[in-house]
Enzyme design. Structure first.
Site, PDB file in Angstrom:
ATOM      1  N   ARG A   1       0.858  -1.193   0.000  1.00  0.00           N
ATOM      2  CA  ARG A   1       0.000   0.000   0.000  1.00  0.00           C
ATOM      3  C   ARG A   1       0.884   1.229   0.000  1.00  0.00           C
ATOM      4  O   ARG A   1       1.228   1.750   1.051  1.00  0.00           O
ATOM      5  CB  ARG A   1      -0.923  -0.026   1.222  1.00  0.00           C
ATOM      6  CG  ARG A   1      -2.022  -1.076   1.122  1.00  0.00           C
ATOM      7  CD  ARG A   1      -2.637  -1.378   2.478  1.00  0.00           C
ATOM      8  NE  ARG A   1      -3.211  -0.212   3.104  1.00  0.00           N
ATOM      9  CZ  ARG A   1      -4.505   0.123   3.045  1.00  0.00           C
ATOM     10  NH1 ARG A   1      -5.368  -0.638   2.409  1.00  0.00           N
ATOM     11  NH2 ARG A   1      -4.949   1.210   3.642  1.00  0.00           N
TER      12      ARG A   1
ATOM     13  N   ASP B   1       2.413   4.995  -0.297  1.00  0.00           N
ATOM     14  CA  ASP B   1       1.968   6.305   0.182  1.00  0.00           C
ATOM     15  C   ASP B   1       1.815   7.301  -0.968  1.00  0.00           C
ATOM     16  O   ASP B   1       2.259   7.048  -2.089  1.00  0.00           O
ATOM     17  CB  ASP B   1       2.999   6.866   1.181  1.00  0.00           C
ATOM     18  CG  ASP B   1       2.935   6.150   2.519  1.00  0.00           C
ATOM     19  OD1 ASP B   1       1.845   5.694   2.904  1.00  0.00           O
ATOM     20  OD2 ASP B   1       3.994   6.051   3.177  1.00  0.00           O
TER      21      ASP B   1
ATOM     22  N   ARG C   1      12.263   5.113   3.048  1.00  0.00           N
ATOM     23  CA  ARG C   1      12.505   6.553   2.985  1.00  0.00           C
ATOM     24  C   ARG C   1      13.321   7.030   4.194  1.00  0.00           C
ATOM     25  O   ARG C   1      14.173   7.923   4.061  1.00  0.00           O
ATOM     26  CB  ARG C   1      11.180   7.305   2.887  1.00  0.00           C
ATOM     27  CG  ARG C   1      10.487   7.093   1.533  1.00  0.00           C
ATOM     28  CD  ARG C   1       9.025   7.516   1.561  1.00  0.00           C
ATOM     29  NE  ARG C   1       8.869   8.848   2.080  1.00  0.00           N
ATOM     30  CZ  ARG C   1       7.700   9.377   2.455  1.00  0.00           C
ATOM     31  NH1 ARG C   1       6.580   8.667   2.361  1.00  0.00           N
ATOM     32  NH2 ARG C   1       7.643  10.596   2.916  1.00  0.00           N
TER      33      ARG C   1
END
Lengths: 239, 239
Positions: free
Chosen positions: A49, A51, A196
């Site tokens: 999923r 972002d 990230r």
């Protein structure tokens, strides 16, 4: 029949994968296309999923459908309905019980950094622009610390939905292609913002400090979360 | 002082290079940035006046400026003013008399074709999507006919502003990189729409027919003009 779809999307124009009322999402666009192509379908699942702003080159979705085109023509039929920032690149029939998320054995992400002194219009929103010098050897040494099982709680937001912070990294390495630098990382699964925040931390960290962060430290000790537009879900592996 | 600027731009959001009232153009954005950075400047010239939607990786512009940053800092100063779909990738001091258009010895364009059966969101507006099979050998044979001096009147609109249709092609070849195919072509200069009409014609033509079209035939005998979003001005050569 279970359909397995491989999807590519430019995340720039989407509020992420997951459907949300009033927002443009990849799932929302795919659901509309499925409604147009299949008389009846349900059970849409996705491997990752992503972002808002995150891209995909090999996202995998599964669903069960009755009627509609055979697998060999499903990609073309869905692409005729989808906008041009998302495409089905492969569609195939999957065995009963196949589930894009629960059947996945590993996910591979890439994080792209544009290192030229000047920005590139072709890399805007597709890579992090980092014009300051980066030491490729230091980055390689950091990546070499990643394979294996680690406690990644330092690399996910504190207000987490995760209960378990251990993840098994199967492979991690930086690859340079001219002015573009990419971290390729494969793990069984990932915590939210994990890639990230690893990248944001690796831009500055020294190996000794980084090794310590991989063993379950508070979020505050790791670095910044790099922006979403450098991140690509590259592929998902199944047995 | 004469400044020579090398520019990169994603043509998607521009009505081409040349400033036009009420339209967003590359020249318009560059003029606004020059106004912000240099107390006084004039004589802006450009190597290739690209059409709407056409991209550039190595466009060259020249101008004369008094004051403002030295050449070594001009790129950074201009990029701080420019939007993210156009960037100055190099700025240098040029000799007196340098003119981006009149001093240019040759221009190199590339036309990109995306040949995968399914479209790519990352190639939308950056390549022509051509999912039908292409014969790389036939394309190579066509490209081999291009070097030399030819009369290209078949490859430019009939309502032309050109008086002379002879152009000298220095090099032309197709290069494949996975699903991406690109025609690289270098000539002293190009007629309007010349590369795009060459590509539109090469997609279908046989060598014998194509050789005939290179010797001054009416526009109606050549093929369609390929869309602008596959075309890139790659570089400009000077003595």
């Amino acid at each position: 029949m279970i359909h397995r779809l491989t999807l590519e999307y430019d995340g720039t124009g989407f509020s992420g994968w997951a459907a949300q009322p009033g927002r443009r999402t990849v799932e929302g666009e795919l659901r509309a296309a499925l409604d147009a192509v299949f008389p009846s379908w349900d059970g849409l699942a996705v491997a990752g999923r992503t972002d808002a702003g995150v891209h995909a080159r090999g996202q995998v979705a599964s669903l069960s459908a009755a009627g509609g085109p055979p697998a060999a023509r499903a990609a073309e039929a869905l692409n005729a309905e989808l906008p041009d920032d998302v495409a089905v690149v492969a569609a195939e029939e999957a065995p009963e019980g196949f589930h894009a998320r629960f059947s996945a054995r590993s996910r591979t992400y890439r994080y792209r950094i544009w290192t030229r002194r000047t920005p590139s219009p072709f890399e805007a929103r597709r890579a992090l622009w980092h014009p300051r010098p980066l030491d490729d050897e230091r980055l390689a040494a950091l990546a070499a610390l990643l394979p294996g099982e680690h406690d990644f709680r330092a690399f996910t937001p504190t207000d987490t939905q995760h209960d378990v912070f251990l993840r098994a990294v199967l492979d991690a390495r930086w690859e340079r292609d001219g002015d573009a630098l990419g971290l390729w990382i494969t793990a069984d699964s990932f915590l939210r913002h994990m890639v990230r925040t690893l990248v944001g931390t690796m831009l500055d960290a020294e190996p000794e400090r980084f090794a310590c962060l991989l063993e379950g430290r508070p979020r505050s000790e790791a670095g910044r979360t790099a922006p979403p537009w450098g991140l690509y879900l590259e592929r998902v592996a199944y047995d």
